[in-house]
Each structure stands twice: as C-alpha cells, then as structure tokens.
Design a protein around this motif. Structure first.
Motif, short mmCIF file in Angstrom:
data_model
loop_
_atom_site.label_atom_id
_atom_site.label_comp_id
_atom_site.label_asym_id
_atom_site.label_seq_id
_atom_site.Cartn_x
_atom_site.Cartn_y
_atom_site.Cartn_z
N LEU A 39 -7.22 23.24 6.13
CA LEU A 39 -8.34 23.55 6.90
C LEU A 39 -9.39 23.38 6.46
CD1 LEU A 39 -6.90 25.80 9.52
CD2 LEU A 39 -6.75 23.46 9.94
N CYS A 40 -10.02 22.23 5.98
CA CYS A 40 -11.49 21.84 5.24
C CYS A 40 -12.47 22.83 5.51
CB CYS A 40 -11.70 20.63 5.00
SG CYS A 40 -12.39 19.74 7.07
N HIS A 41 -13.11 23.52 4.51
CA HIS A 41 -14.63 24.24 5.48
C HIS A 41 -15.56 23.04 4.47
CE1 HIS A 41 -12.51 28.35 6.01
NE2 HIS A 41 -11.37 27.33 5.61
N HIS B 45 -11.75 18.87 0.13
CA HIS B 45 -11.73 18.39 0.30
C HIS B 45 -10.38 18.31 -0.11
CE1 HIS B 45 -13.18 16.64 4.68
NE2 HIS B 45 -14.07 16.49 3.56
N TRP B 46 -9.89 19.12 -0.75
CA TRP B 46 -8.78 20.09 -1.43
C TRP B 46 -7.26 20.56 -1.96
CZ3 TRP B 46 -13.42 19.20 -4.48
CH2 TRP B 46 -13.17 17.77 -4.78
N CYS B 47 -6.54 21.10 -1.50
CA CYS B 47 -5.66 22.09 -0.74
C CYS B 47 -5.28 23.43 -1.91
CB CYS B 47 -4.62 21.60 -0.88
SG CYS B 47 -3.36 21.43 -2.10
N SER B 48 -6.00 22.91 -3.26
CA SER B 48 -6.63 23.91 -4.39
C SER B 48 -7.23 23.29 -5.16
CB SER B 48 -4.53 24.14 -4.95
OG SER B 48 -4.34 23.32 -6.06
N THR B 49 -7.23 24.70 -6.62
CA THR B 49 -8.55 24.25 -8.00
C THR B 49 -7.69 23.16 -8.38
OG1 THR B 49 -9.20 26.14 -7.31
CG2 THR B 49 -9.43 24.90 -9.29
N ARG B 50 -6.70 23.37 -8.83
CA ARG B 50 -5.63 21.76 -9.46
C ARG B 50 -5.77 21.00 -8.66
NH1 ARG B 50 0.31 23.11 -9.81
NH2 ARG B 50 -0.72 25.00 -10.23
N CYS B 51 -5.46 20.99 -7.49
CA CYS B 51 -5.91 19.10 -7.13
C CYS B 51 -7.35 18.43 -6.75
CB CYS B 51 -5.96 19.67 -5.98
SG CYS B 51 -3.24 19.05 -5.17
N GLY B 52 -8.45 20.25 -6.76
CA GLY B 52 -10.10 19.42 -6.97
C GLY B 52 -9.89 19.14 -8.72
N ASP B 53 -9.37 19.31 -9.11
CA ASP B 53 -9.53 19.26 -10.79
C ASP B 53 -9.19 18.06 -10.83
OD1 ASP B 53 -10.89 21.71 -11.38
OD2 ASP B 53 -9.92 22.15 -12.63
N ARG B 54 -7.98 17.60 -10.75
CA ARG B 54 -7.82 16.66 -10.50
C ARG B 54 -8.28 15.13 -10.16
NH1 ARG B 54 -2.46 17.36 -9.46
NH2 ARG B 54 -2.55 16.87 -7.10
N ALA B 55 -8.92 15.30 -9.58
CA ALA B 55 -9.43 14.35 -8.28
C ALA B 55 -11.00 14.44 -8.65
CB ALA B 55 -10.00 14.96 -6.32
N ARG B 56 -11.54 14.99 -9.23
CA ARG B 56 -12.86 14.93 -9.64
C ARG B 56 -12.20 14.09 -11.56
NH1 ARG B 56 -13.57 19.69 -7.80
NH2 ARG B 56 -12.40 20.69 -9.03
N ALA B 57 -11.21 14.64 -12.12
CA ALA B 57 -11.24 13.86 -13.62
C ALA B 57 -10.88 12.02 -13.01
CB ALA B 57 -10.17 15.02 -13.65
N ALA B 58 -9.87 12.34 -12.72
CA ALA B 58 -8.96 10.88 -11.57
C ALA B 58 -11.19 10.14 -11.60
CB ALA B 58 -9.05 10.84 -10.59
N ARG B 59 -11.84 10.55 -10.88
CA ARG B 59 -13.29 9.80 -10.98
C ARG B 59 -14.09 10.36 -12.05
NH1 ARG B 59 -13.49 13.47 -6.09
NH2 ARG B 59 -14.63 14.83 -6.91
N ALA B 60 -14.20 10.70 -12.91
CA ALA B 60 -14.71 10.92 -14.19
C ALA B 60 -14.49 9.79 -15.08
CB ALA B 60 -15.06 11.87 -14.90
#
Length: 199
Positions: free
Chosen positions: A168-170, A174-189
């Motif tokens: 449920l997004c706040h 739009h990530w389920c965990s900090t780990r997924c958020g870090d992975r998404a940011r690293a992929a964008r970078a």
C-alpha cells in the motif's frame, strides 16, 4: 536442525501487510535478485509455521501437502485479482470463483453447545479438516475487504525489479522495502551513467 524461513528473514513486511493479512499472504512468494525465489508456503512445515505465526492454525495442525497446495492456489488467485485491480483490467472469472469458494467454505458463526456441567456455550467447531477452510476463508475475506475498501487505490506492485510483492503506497514510495528502494535507485543511477557516456 535448520530454522524455517520467516518473511522477516527474507524481507521486512511490505507497507500495509500489518493491516491486511491478505497482502502478507500474497507476498509469501518472493522473487529475489539473481533469479532466486523463496516460497514461505513451499512445504507443509513452512506453511504450518506461516499459518501459526498469523493465528490461522495451531502449531500442531499437521498441515499436509494437499493443504499447502490449496493455500498456494488461493494465493495465486489473489495475486491475479490484485494485479487486475492495479492495472484496471477485469478480474479473471476463475480467480473470483476461487475467492468466493473460499469465502463460503467455512461457517462464520459460532455454534451453540451444551455442557451438562457448565450449561450452554458457543464455540466454533474446528476439527483438523476445518482448519484449512477457516484459514482460506479468513484470507479471502481480508482480500475482499482490501479490494473493495478505501485502501484499494493505494494497492501497487513494488517498483523494483525483480520484486513481485505488493504494497500500500504512501506518497511517492513505491517500494516494498528499503532494500528494493536502494536497488531501484542504483539501477536508475547506472542507467543515467551509461546513457551519458560519450560514444
């Protein structure tokens, strides 16, 4: 003796999983980087543990493979309904039927009994074969509440590949965990760096 997997040993619960057991249930099959996959309902023992930790079955329920398979099947139907809701597509009739079958599979009212010593009392009968029916009904009802309630518009898939969990997004998260958020940011970078290199 090896310790059984818990959701927390793999990833923390996704946002909203504490409020909706069905969200936690759908997220019990976890895709991880490197092609790894963990199914917290993969064996009868891990299924019994998952149900026990969520007060859906006693620790001694003795879940068999047939029961675990029924739970995994309902999980996939709920996953399909969540995906349909998020993408605005019609629900699969088979998934709706599976949820409705689960909803009607367990009695909702405690029955009246009479004990000669203590008199009348109410109790929900729950023989071993009814434990699964009650768990399926509880999970289906919770999913129906989520899909038809005010939080349905907040339901979204995790935005970090290869993660397959819902949350449920706040706000903008739009990530389920900090780990997924870090992975998404690293992929964008990484994408920005490789696209900006001169050829």
């Amino acid at each position: 003796m090896s310790k059984l997997l818990t959701a927390e040993s793999v990833l923390p619960p996704a946002p909203g999983a504490a409020d909706y057991l069905a969200l936690d249930f759908v997220n019990s099959a976890i895709a991880l980087p490197g092609g790894r996959f963990i199914d917290l309902l993969g064996t009868p023992a891990t299924t019994n543990q998952w149900l026990t930790e969520r007060s859906l079955a006693p620790a001694h329920a003795g879940v068999q493979e047939m029961c675990a398979a029924q739970l995994r099947s309902l999980r996939e139907h709920l996953r399909a309904l969540f995906a349909a809701r998020v993408s605005g597509l019609p629900a699969l009739p088979a998934s709706l039927s599976a949820v409705n079958d689960a909803l009607s599979g367990a009695p909702t009212a405690a029955l009246l009994y009479w004990d000669e010593k203590h008199g009348p009392y109410r109790s929900a009968p729950c023989p071993t074969n009814a434990i699964l029916d009650r768990a399926l009904a509880a999970l289906a009802a919770n999913a129906a509440d989520l899909l038809t309630g005010p939080d349905a518009d907040r339901l979204t898939p995790c935005g970090s590949a290869p993660c397959n969990r819902f949350l449920l997004c706040h706000g903008r998260r739009h990530w389920c965990s900090t780990r997924c958020g870090d992975r998404a940011r690293a992929a964008r970078a990484y994408t920005r760096r490789t696209q900006s290199k001169p050829r």
